[in-house]
Design an enzyme around this catalytic site. Structure first.
Site, PDB file in Angstrom:
ATOM      1  N   GLY A  58     -36.794  12.355 -63.553  1.00 55.78           N
ATOM      2  CA  GLY A  58     -37.644  12.755 -62.441  1.00 55.78           C
ATOM      3  C   GLY A  58     -37.834  11.603 -61.483  1.00 55.78           C
ATOM      4  CB  CYS A  85     -34.179   8.950 -66.700  1.00 57.22           C
ATOM      5  SG  CYS A  85     -34.441   7.881 -65.255  1.00 57.22           S
ATOM      6  CE1 TYR A  86     -42.225  10.247 -64.232  1.00 55.67           C
ATOM      7  CE2 TYR A  86     -42.070  12.183 -65.646  1.00 55.67           C
ATOM      8  CZ  TYR A  86     -42.812  11.365 -64.819  1.00 55.67           C
ATOM      9  OH  TYR A  86     -44.130  11.649 -64.579  1.00 55.67           O
ATOM     10  CG  HIS A 172     -29.549  10.002 -65.646  1.00 51.01           C
ATOM     11  ND1 HIS A 172     -30.402  11.071 -65.568  1.00 51.01           N
ATOM     12  CD2 HIS A 172     -30.141   8.974 -64.984  1.00 51.01           C
ATOM     13  CE1 HIS A 172     -31.479  10.724 -64.877  1.00 51.01           C
ATOM     14  NE2 HIS A 172     -31.346   9.448 -64.517  1.00 51.01           N
ATOM     15  CD  GLU A 174     -28.567  13.816 -67.065  1.00 52.36           C
ATOM     16  OE1 GLU A 174     -29.399  13.654 -66.161  1.00 52.36           O
ATOM     17  OE2 GLU A 174     -28.571  13.153 -68.129  1.00 52.36           O
ATOM     18  CB  SER A 226     -20.051  43.861 -55.541  1.00 54.07           C
ATOM     19  OG  SER A 226     -19.692  42.821 -56.441  1.00 54.07           O
ATOM     20  N   GLY A 227     -17.321  44.805 -57.230  1.00 54.91           N
ATOM     21  CA  GLY A 227     -15.920  44.441 -57.427  1.00 54.91           C
ATOM     22  C   GLY A 227     -15.730  42.977 -57.738  1.00 54.91           C
ATOM     23  CB  VAL A 229     -16.267  37.591 -61.626  1.00 54.66           C
ATOM     24  CG1 VAL A 229     -17.218  36.591 -60.999  1.00 54.66           C
ATOM     25  CG2 VAL A 229     -16.137  37.347 -63.127  1.00 54.66           C
ATOM     26  CG  ASP A 230     -21.373  37.200 -60.660  1.00 51.69           C
ATOM     27  OD1 ASP A 230     -20.700  36.505 -61.441  1.00 51.69           O
ATOM     28  OD2 ASP A 230     -21.863  36.749 -59.610  1.00 51.69           O
ATOM     29  CE  LYS A 369     -19.084  33.748 -59.889  1.00 57.43           C
ATOM     30  NZ  LYS A 369     -19.722  34.873 -59.190  1.00 57.43           N
TER      31      LYS A 369
END
Length: 514
Positions: A58, A85-86, A172, A174, A226-227, A229-230, A369
């Site tokens: 943060g 970190c924070y 960090h 990540e 909608s066509g 991927v989701d 995604k």
């Protein structure tokens, strides 16, 4: 029998720009994770049955007035905790250690000296390169902790109390700049928390199918298709769960890219054999958007009209009670929550009307995604759908800065076609996250075509690279490709006399302009 939900590793968001990235890294290790706000109480956290907690970084100092904190009780609920970190500094302070502004700030790549690998740093060499970004530092570890690593500037770059399951790192793990960061996170997950890497596409599908069956029962269901991927993955998950209780509905709002309505009918309806209703509603949506220029009003208008269309379709289809949407985790985060400020309302989240006759089924709501794509592969979706570039639910309406009209839609649709054709021809479709155009409809620029002066609109070409749309970078396209795109747009698309290329990353910008 209902399948038991996975126990999450909860990422406590303390205001970090990387909170979502931490959650993604945990999931990449095949462990389910969620983001929770820092003001969640120990009781709230405990009710979610976490396998572990990660306190994010943060921008604040732990001693600043109003700085984000946590309920001290979270250290007593009996699950392992990793502070980053924070979060590392906050843990130290809450448990009796000391944190100070030493004046020895560290930013960027930093040499880490690993003195006692312990649990967390067991895979690291004695000297590693890690990514730092801090002003304060832990100057005394709490009782019971042993210091495992340092740098030239700070004496406590990592600490742990494995008996209590408490770990802290100043760097960090990540971010990709920390070369062995994923190994550090995996040690916390697998050795510290004792979880198994079972968050896999197969298990995601099984869990989603079980939850859908529990929610829906024997009721009729509609899917907003909608066509992309989701919505396609959401539809196949629901179809696997409830079979012929599902009817897919494609609302042709007239805001799609060129050729998409035909593609939806041909690829989805015929390929999967799921009943598909095609509702042609372009005039209806254009009427709702007449005179509207504010992007938030656009999204709300489109979201509400979608729901009204589906409610009408539901009355013609066995009084369906449920509506399936392909809402993703980034949609939820960006539309605002206790965890994140509202960036923009998505038409399928913040843009929905307050009152609806249909209950939502959102089987992808907890997924990023890339996870959706892997689930699509598991379900047997064709490559052209699984790898299709994202397209916003409000469609081209949010790629017209200004009022949406039929003429302006034709213009931006034509420019979009050129961009996608050239990106595909250059073999870059899979290397880019999104490639599209934005029409500055209310802006006019002077140009010269032939022997005459023109006074027409500019379009902005936007091509970005990303992993999950939470962050993105502008694509460094070859100049020759940009030249072809620009020349074709000006030559082939009426009403455009200038093309510009957007070189803004996210943050500070967003991928879409509206």
């Amino acid at each position: 029998m209902t399948q038991e939900a996975p126990r999450p590793v909860l990422v406590v968001d303390l205001g970090a720009q990387y909170a979502q990235l931490i959650a993604r890294r945990v999931r990449e290790a095949h462990v389910y994770s969620e983001i929770v706000p820092h003001d969640a109480t120990a009781a709230e956290v405990s009710r979610r049955r976490p396998a572990g907690l990660i306190l994010s970084g943060g921008p604040a100092s732990v001693y600043e007035e109003g700085a984000p904190g946590v309920d001290p009780g979270i250290f007593e609920i009996g699950v392992p905790v990793l502070g980053i970190c924070y979060g590392h500094q906050l843990m130290a302070r809450e448990l009796g250690g000391e944190v100070a502004a030493t004046g020895d700030r560290e930013y960027g790549a930093t040499a880490l000296a690993v003195d006692q690998p312990g649990t967390l740093l067991a895979d690291l060499a004695p000297h590693e390169s890690v990514w730092m970004s801090h002003g304060d530092a832990v100057t005394r570890a709490p009782d019971g902790f042993r210091v495992t690593a340092r740098t030239d500037r700070i004496p406590i770059a990592a600490m742990e109390d494995p008996e209590r399951g408490l770990f802290g790192v100043q760097f960090h793990p990540e971010v990709s700049h920390t070369q062995r960061g994923n190994d550090v996170l995996k040690r916390f997950l697998f050795d510290g928390c004792g979880v198994l890497p079972d968050w896999t596409p197969v298990n995601i599908v099984e869990d989603a199918v079980a939850r859908i069956r529990t929610q829906v029962g024997d009721a009729a269901v509609l899917c907003a298709l909608s066509g992309g991927v989701d919505s396609s993955v959401a539809a196949l998950l629901v179809h696997r769960a409830v079979g012929d209780q599902l009817t897919c509905v494609f609302v042709d709002h007239g805001l799609n890219r060129e050729g998409e309505p035909v593609q939806v009918e041909e690829t989805f309806g015929r390929h999967f054999g799921v009943p598909l209703v095609h509702v042609k509603a372009e005039d209806r949506f254009l009427a709702k958007l007449a005179g509207v220029t504010d992007p938030e009003v656009k999204r709300r208008a489109i979201g509400e009209e979608f729901i009204r269309v589906f409610e009408e379709v539901a009355r013609d289809h066995r009084e369906a009670r449920f509506l399936v949407q392909g809402t993703l985790y980034p949609d939820v985060i960006e539309s605002g929550s206790r965890t994140a400020a509202s960036i923009k309302s998505h038409h399928n989240v913040g843009g929905l009307p307050a009152e609806m006759d249909l209950e939502l089924v959102e089987p992808l709501r907890d997924l990023f995604k890339d996870e959706v794509r892997r689930v699509g592969e598991e379900l047997g979706l064709p490559e052209e759908i699984v790898r299709r570039q994202p397209f916003p639910g409000p469609g081209l309406a949010v790629r017209i800065v200004g009022e949406v009209t039929a003429d302006r839609l034709r213009t931006v649709r034509g420019a979009d076609r050129v961009v996608r054709e050239e990106i595909r021809r250059a073999g870059l479709e899979l290397d880019t996250w999104q490639a599209f155009c934005v029409l500055l409809a209310d802006v006019r620029t002077v140009g010269v075509m032939g022997d005459g002066r023109t006074y027409e609109s500019p379009v902005i070409v936007r091509v970005v690279t990303s992993e999950d749309a939470m962050t993105a970078d502008w694509a460094r396209l070859p100049h020759e490709l940009l030249e072809r795109i620009s020349s074709r747009i000006v030559r082939e698309v009426r009403g455009v006399n200038r093309v510009a290329y957007d070189v803004t990353s996210k943050p500070p910008g967003t991928i879409e302009w509206e």
